[in-house]
Design an enzyme around this catalytic site. Sequence first.
Site, short mmCIF file in Angstrom:
data_model
loop_
_atom_site.label_atom_id
_atom_site.label_comp_id
_atom_site.label_asym_id
_atom_site.label_seq_id
_atom_site.Cartn_x
_atom_site.Cartn_y
_atom_site.Cartn_z
N ASP A 82 0.83 -1.21 0.00
CA ASP A 82 0.00 0.00 0.00
C ASP A 82 0.87 1.26 0.00
OD1 ASP A 82 -2.45 1.32 0.10
OD2 ASP A 82 -2.45 1.42 2.28
N GLY A 182 -6.78 8.10 8.46
CA GLY A 182 -6.87 8.40 9.90
C GLY A 182 -8.33 8.62 10.30
N HIS A 215 -9.94 5.20 -0.67
CA HIS A 215 -9.02 5.23 0.47
C HIS A 215 -9.71 5.87 1.67
CE1 HIS A 215 -5.02 4.05 -1.20
NE2 HIS A 215 -5.77 4.06 -2.29
N GLY A 216 -9.12 5.66 2.85
CA GLY A 216 -9.62 6.36 4.04
C GLY A 216 -10.94 5.83 4.56
N VAL A 238 -9.15 -0.03 4.49
CA VAL A 238 -9.37 0.24 5.92
C VAL A 238 -8.09 -0.07 6.68
CG1 VAL A 238 -10.85 -0.19 7.91
CG2 VAL A 238 -11.74 -0.58 5.60
N THR A 240 -6.73 2.40 9.83
CA THR A 240 -6.68 2.96 11.20
C THR A 240 -7.54 2.16 12.18
OG1 THR A 240 -6.26 5.11 10.25
CG2 THR A 240 -7.00 5.08 12.52
#
Length: 293
Positions: A82, A182, A215-216, A238, A240
């Site tokens: 990644d 995050g 993303h995120g 995924v 965080t």
Amino acid sequence: MSISNSKELLIKATAEKYAVGAFNVTNIAQMAAVIETAAELKAPVIIQTSVAPVKQLTPELFAAAFRNIAERVDISVAIQLDHCTSIDLCKRCIDAGYTSIMIDASKETLEDNIRITKTVVDYARENNDVSIEGELGTVGGVEDQVRVVMSQVELCDPQNALKFIEETGLDNFAPAIGTAHGIYKSNNPEIDIDRLKIIAKLINGGKVVAPLVIHGGSGLSEQIVRDLVFSGGSKFNVSTELKHVWIKGAEEYIINAPKEFNPVKMNRVQMDLTMKLVHSWIDRLGSSGKSGV
Ligand code: 13P
């Protein structure tokens, strides 16, 4: 088992309007927990490792462990590096047996992003059937060594996306649409779903050319996740949330058994929390029962 590249999994997901979870792991026990959960739900799954854990444990160890775990399950699985900014590390992971790579040159100019991404695509074409993901625009927040402050986030221009995909020949495409790495600062982050729809139509409106990556994932509401999947996102990253439950599991174990010092039992608590989390993501993404194997 079926170890495949990610594009194969994502073409089917795009056509059938569900998304494959791409879960970032930092160690082997976490990897086993993710794959076991997907196997229980008969869901295709992508394991991701970012650059720091790969530098710590080596691509060869991650790839060998992945292969070993994958051989024991009956679902389609892929392993991806990644957000890698180093062409050399991308090549090393391809050589080690990764089936999917994200080269991240999104902070460069469009021309440089095209040149760097194409170098990795060309290497992948010469060496096995590895899928390459590239990104255009920038995703805010911090993911390992890639940091983008929110004021400098640039969303993906749809026409540039077309040029980027055509000139690099990449497999999977990550357009920046306002999601961030995050935990989100607001409960209602501004995600440009219309932009995703335009890009999806432009690129995959006829035949699926390049499946789209979101993303995120951590912290997005269930409704936004479902909207993004419905609007063309077929790979959902995924990270965080997995890190948080892993650390929480350690904390929970130590609080409950402060004098026990048993890492195997601690891993069990961490793996159980990870499995619960991955299960809930697979439900949201609609990929349960979709493994082609
Ligand atoms: P989160 O850490 O926000 O879940 O993002 C994961 C990601 O996009 C990895 O590439």
